[in-house]
Design a protein around this motif. Sequence first.
Motif, PDB file in Angstrom:
ATOM      1  N   GLU A 152       0.812  -1.219   0.000  1.00  9.99           N
ATOM      2  CA  GLU A 152       0.000   0.000   0.000  1.00  9.99           C
ATOM      3  C   GLU A 152       0.840   1.262   0.000  1.00  9.99           C
ATOM      4  O   GLU A 152       0.561   2.208  -0.732  1.00  9.99           O
ATOM      5  CB  GLU A 152      -0.932  -0.004   1.217  1.00  9.99           C
ATOM      6  N   ALA A 153       1.890   1.291   0.829  1.00  9.00           N
ATOM      7  CA  ALA A 153       2.727   2.485   0.912  1.00  9.00           C
ATOM      8  C   ALA A 153       3.375   2.789  -0.434  1.00  9.00           C
ATOM      9  O   ALA A 153       3.463   3.954  -0.850  1.00  9.00           O
ATOM     10  CB  ALA A 153       3.792   2.305   1.982  1.00  9.00           C
ATOM     11  N   ASN A 154       3.833   1.742  -1.129  1.00  6.06           N
ATOM     12  CA  ASN A 154       4.461   1.936  -2.431  1.00  6.06           C
ATOM     13  C   ASN A 154       3.457   2.452  -3.457  1.00  6.06           C
ATOM     14  O   ASN A 154       3.775   3.321  -4.279  1.00  6.06           O
ATOM     15  CB  ASN A 154       5.080   0.627  -2.929  1.00  6.06           C
ATOM     16  N   MET A 155       2.252   1.912  -3.414  1.00 10.05           N
ATOM     17  CA  MET A 155       1.230   2.341  -4.364  1.00 10.05           C
ATOM     18  C   MET A 155       0.822   3.787  -4.104  1.00 10.05           C
ATOM     19  O   MET A 155       0.597   4.555  -5.039  1.00 10.05           O
ATOM     20  CB  MET A 155       0.012   1.417  -4.288  1.00 10.05           C
ATOM     21  N   LYS A 156       0.708   4.180  -2.836  1.00 13.93           N
ATOM     22  CA  LYS A 156       0.370   5.566  -2.518  1.00 13.93           C
ATOM     23  C   LYS A 156       1.437   6.511  -3.058  1.00 13.93           C
ATOM     24  O   LYS A 156       1.116   7.561  -3.650  1.00 13.93           O
ATOM     25  CB  LYS A 156       0.228   5.743  -1.002  1.00 13.93           C
ATOM     26  N   LYS A 157       2.699   6.140  -2.867  1.00 16.13           N
ATOM     27  CA  LYS A 157       3.790   6.973  -3.362  1.00 16.13           C
ATOM     28  C   LYS A 157       3.744   7.064  -4.879  1.00 16.13           C
ATOM     29  O   LYS A 157       3.938   8.138  -5.463  1.00 16.13           O
ATOM     30  CB  LYS A 157       5.132   6.391  -2.911  1.00 16.13           C
ATOM     31  N   GLN A 158       3.448   5.953  -5.528  1.00 16.21           N
ATOM     32  CA  GLN A 158       3.369   5.925  -6.986  1.00 16.21           C
ATOM     33  C   GLN A 158       2.238   6.823  -7.489  1.00 16.21           C
ATOM     34  O   GLN A 158       2.400   7.565  -8.462  1.00 16.21           O
ATOM     35  CB  GLN A 158       3.160   4.493  -7.470  1.00 16.21           C
ATOM     36  N   LEU A 159       1.079   6.753  -6.831  1.00 17.60           N
ATOM     37  CA  LEU A 159      -0.055   7.586  -7.233  1.00 17.60           C
ATOM     38  C   LEU A 159       0.233   9.067  -7.010  1.00 17.60           C
ATOM     39  O   LEU A 159      -0.123   9.914  -7.841  1.00 17.60           O
ATOM     40  CB  LEU A 159      -1.312   7.169  -6.471  1.00 17.60           C
ATOM     41  N   ASP A 160       0.874   9.389  -5.881  1.00 21.11           N
ATOM     42  CA  ASP A 160       1.253  10.777  -5.608  1.00 21.11           C
ATOM     43  C   ASP A 160       2.179  11.307  -6.699  1.00 21.11           C
ATOM     44  O   ASP A 160       1.981  12.407  -7.234  1.00 21.11           O
ATOM     45  CB  ASP A 160       1.955  10.889  -4.254  1.00 21.11           C
ATOM     46  N   GLU A 161       3.200  10.522  -7.027  1.00 21.86           N
ATOM     47  CA  GLU A 161       4.178  10.952  -8.020  1.00 21.86           C
ATOM     48  C   GLU A 161       3.564  11.062  -9.411  1.00 21.86           C
ATOM     49  O   GLU A 161       3.842  12.009 -10.152  1.00 21.86           O
ATOM     50  CB  GLU A 161       5.365   9.980  -8.042  1.00 21.86           C
ATOM     51  N   GLN A 162       2.711  10.121  -9.748  1.00 22.17           N
ATOM     52  CA  GLN A 162       2.045  10.135 -11.050  1.00 22.17           C
ATOM     53  C   GLN A 162       1.161  11.377 -11.197  1.00 22.17           C
ATOM     54  O   GLN A 162       1.178  12.055 -12.235  1.00 22.17           O
ATOM     55  CB  GLN A 162       1.194   8.871 -11.203  1.00 22.17           C
ATOM     56  N   THR A 163       0.405  11.673 -10.139  1.00 23.50           N
ATOM     57  CA  THR A 163      -0.493  12.830 -10.172  1.00 23.50           C
ATOM     58  C   THR A 163       0.292  14.125 -10.219  1.00 23.50           C
ATOM     59  O   THR A 163      -0.008  15.021 -11.024  1.00 23.50           O
ATOM     60  CB  THR A 163      -1.415  12.818  -8.930  1.00 23.50           C
TER      61      THR A 163
END
Length: 277
Positions: A152-163
């Motif tokens: 989950e933490a990795n996915m949140k970081k990925q979504l933040d960076e993508q956005t």
Amino acid sequence: MKKMYLVLVGFILVILAFSIHQYKNPKVQESITYFPIDPKVTFKTAQTTLTVMNKPANTIVWKEHSTLDQKAYLRQDAALLYANGRLIDELWNWKQNTAIIDQEKRITLGESVLLQAITFHHAELHENDNQIFSSQAMSSAQLYFITSQAVEANMKKQLDEQTERMLQLNWNKALRHFSINLSNYQAFPLSQFNELAKDTLPGFTKSETGTIVGNLWEGLYKNYILGIKKADGTIENPKGSTLPLILIANDKTHLLVLTETSSAEPILLRQMMGEDD
């Protein structure tokens, strides 16, 4: 009354004064109009929520609710929902002679996204001596909707960076398109602007902040939520547009709103910040 103008640059520069365009909804007869804030009237509740439902799967319940401490001549709420920085849905409603607005929508998602919901709660108050005042509040919610089995933490970081990457790319493109010198402004994404404006915007009093916010949302409602007018004169649904970037001029004369339509057309809204007419 302050006015905001919609500036579209292609081959032609078009400037529109505020006019209510009822995009795809001829039943709408009222819109958000800013009047001086009445400090004696307050919102008892102003809330936005995003909730994941187990059944049906991949469903989000998006709600917004507000209650004024008295009945108002007119109550209006306008809510925007962004997924990874792009508008995916809207809620807006108005009622007369009430204190309460409730809105709800269920949304089915097929992939992991960062959801950001932003709501402007407004009341128009008519006094006995024919004076008109406003009361307003803001609320927001954020949710990481994750469908994969990734950490989950990795996915949140990925979504933040993508956005963040997408928004920065589009905002920078708009800044170049309109030849805006960013050093002349304080810049805030709409989500951050609304959080700051719950108290006071940097360099402004609480009263000044209320005036800026009320006029801004009047313009967003009429020229963004109800439809974006493009350079060719057509009206485009705001869905798919980017989260607006709010630019407050360092000299406090005006603010700008930058966004990009789903068809990749940069849009600039301009609001003067002088004394009320």
